[in-house]
Design an enzyme around this catalytic site. Sequence first.
Site, PDB file in Angstrom:
ATOM      1  CE  LYS A  72      -2.754  -2.134  -0.328  1.00  0.00           C
ATOM      2  NZ  LYS A  72      -3.380  -0.859  -0.572  1.00  0.00           N
ATOM      3  CB  THR A  74     -10.260  -3.526   6.241  1.00  0.00           C
ATOM      4  OG1 THR A  74     -10.272  -2.146   6.597  1.00  0.00           O
ATOM      5  CG2 THR A  74     -11.384  -4.246   6.955  1.00  0.00           C
ATOM      6  NE  ARG A  95       2.182   0.847   3.211  1.00  0.00           N
ATOM      7  CZ  ARG A  95       1.585   1.621   2.324  1.00  0.00           C
ATOM      8  NH1 ARG A  95       2.253   2.589   1.728  1.00  0.00           N
ATOM      9  NH2 ARG A  95       0.318   1.439   2.021  1.00  0.00           N
ATOM     10  CE  LYS A 106      -4.004   5.633   1.356  1.00  0.00           C
ATOM     11  NZ  LYS A 106      -3.909   4.897   2.606  1.00  0.00           N
ATOM     12  CB  ALA A 274       2.749   2.282  -3.036  1.00  0.00           C
ATOM     13  CG  PHE A 302      -1.589   3.455  -3.685  1.00  0.00           C
ATOM     14  CD1 PHE A 302      -2.782   3.950  -3.166  1.00  0.00           C
ATOM     15  CD2 PHE A 302      -0.438   4.212  -3.496  1.00  0.00           C
ATOM     16  CE1 PHE A 302      -2.829   5.155  -2.487  1.00  0.00           C
ATOM     17  CE2 PHE A 302      -0.483   5.426  -2.823  1.00  0.00           C
ATOM     18  CZ  PHE A 302      -1.677   5.889  -2.316  1.00  0.00           C
ATOM     19  CG  PHE A 382     -18.245  -1.857   0.661  1.00  0.00           C
ATOM     20  CD1 PHE A 382     -18.152  -0.545   1.108  1.00  0.00           C
ATOM     21  CD2 PHE A 382     -17.064  -2.531   0.350  1.00  0.00           C
ATOM     22  CE1 PHE A 382     -16.916   0.083   1.236  1.00  0.00           C
ATOM     23  CE2 PHE A 382     -15.828  -1.913   0.475  1.00  0.00           C
ATOM     24  CZ  PHE A 382     -15.758  -0.596   0.925  1.00  0.00           C
ATOM     25  CD1 TRP A 410     -14.894  -1.715   7.774  1.00  0.00           C
ATOM     26  CD2 TRP A 410     -16.882  -2.171   8.691  1.00  0.00           C
ATOM     27  NE1 TRP A 410     -15.312  -0.597   8.461  1.00  0.00           N
ATOM     28  CE2 TRP A 410     -16.530  -0.850   9.037  1.00  0.00           C
ATOM     29  CE3 TRP A 410     -18.091  -2.678   9.159  1.00  0.00           C
ATOM     30  CZ2 TRP A 410     -17.337  -0.024   9.815  1.00  0.00           C
ATOM     31  CZ3 TRP A 410     -18.902  -1.861   9.952  1.00  0.00           C
ATOM     32  CH2 TRP A 410     -18.520  -0.548  10.261  1.00  0.00           C
TER      33      TRP A 410
END
Length: 558
Positions: A72, A74, A95, A106, A274, A302, A382, A410
Amino acid sequence: MPELPSDLEIARAAAIRPIAEIAEAAGINAEALEPYGRFKAKIDPARLNAPEPAGQVVLVSAMSPTPAGEGKSTTTVGLADSLARAGHKVMIALREPSLGPILGMKGGATGGGYSQVLPMDEINLHFTGDFHAVTSANNALMALVDNHIYQGNELGIDPRRLTFKRVLDMNDRALREVVIGLGGPTQGVPRQDGFDITVASEIMAVFCLATDLHDLRDRLGRITFGFTYDRAPVTVADLKVQGALTLLLKDAVRPNLVQTIAGTPALVHGGPFANIAHGCNSLIATQTARRLADVVVTEAGFGADLGAEKYMDIKARTGGVAPSVVVVVATVRALKMQGGVAKDQLAHPDLGALASGVANLKRHLSNVAKFGVPPVVAINKFAADTAEELEWLLAWCADEGVPAAVADVWGRGGGGDGGDALAALVAEALTGPSTFRHLYPLDMPVADKIRTIAQEIYGADGVDFSVPALKRLADIERHGWGSLPVCMAKTQYSFTDDASKLGAPTGFTIHIRDLLPKTGAGFIVALTGAVMTMPGLPAVPAALRMDVDDAGNPVGLA
């Protein structure tokens, strides 16, 4: 196939510009800029020569997260870079990362690959000290509370009914339940206590929802930290220490300016989780970005059932920052995992699992529509995704009537073209209609607000309140807090309160075990299932791979 560089290697190889150049390009006057070294700075909104907030907000959310990864942050960074490439005046609002997850499992929160905010290592570690300031203010309050009780307890505070805890910006399960004040009469009054992680502190929520320094002081004063022996609420203002807490936060409350690899300005400020808090960056940062840019790309933590719902019903309600578009991030990998594929099998093509897993994405898209804001799907690419899988997902989105684009941010972000197709869809959506609305009115009873979220957003049949929660509901109404919005504390992995139930479950009940009034932040936290406000570390923490080289450069940050 050559091995891809790590996020840290990409970040260290990037050509980072002096922060004064980024500020000048963003229209930030020198008087409002407070440098913290060469590559980061704080902004004083009171000294900013910029108009009132007018920029449109793009909210980036996601499907339910899985260990497969969604990307998210990224996507947020890559989308903003691509919008800037297309000629839009853009600013990011994110954030700040918490040290607990960084050292745990994480990882950081600065994006990934060629779509990162820099300096990645400094942001992910101590940054400008904002979290330390929040921790200090929180723990100063509790030191002052315990001292007041020790020094005679003029307010009649009942030590058994304190609802505020000390905090630490670390995952430390050993501190969930502690006993303090042991060692004799001079050591204080013994009582049972515990720690939360800093991002779960109400002071963090206050910090992120305050509109300015005066509002920060007022909100701090309204915090209810416990009850008297007569069961009357006791606030920070009763203790007369809101000024001292504001003093500890006066510098931290100013937004932090950094940059992406491509040079797009980013404000990284505040960081409530969140799943246990409201999951949005500071309102001050978002509004500052709206003063400086035509488009502000921000995210909520999230999936859309958690962060996005809280953005709509708490942050947007508090600060008038309704989004014009919501981007919902999905990946082929995560959708296959939602469809029942094990993590170690995700590299194998499986259209059947993909078709099963999109039920999760469909529910999130339906939920976004309930707020009257148009969704756009970002398919975060990906390396193992097949063309057939990506084409199938694009066709599914088209059949659902939702614009969607594959984003290779990415590998091709940082000023590349990996997010251009997504940016074009978002720019088009920004010109269309948006009829924003909240999920529920504030005058609805608290229990009905909880039921509305559970049934409309999670898809639950109903809600079950524990006996303590029912008692707390009565107290909330008795003390006049019933008009506050609700902040659901729930596992991020499922629409239910059971993390193991993936996809889009039906026929379940949400279990409310307790309610915590956050009268300074201005919402009621509803604790569901087994969600913890102090996480623990995994069996193999990420800290085990971290180090510094002989030159003092970080190693192993992700």
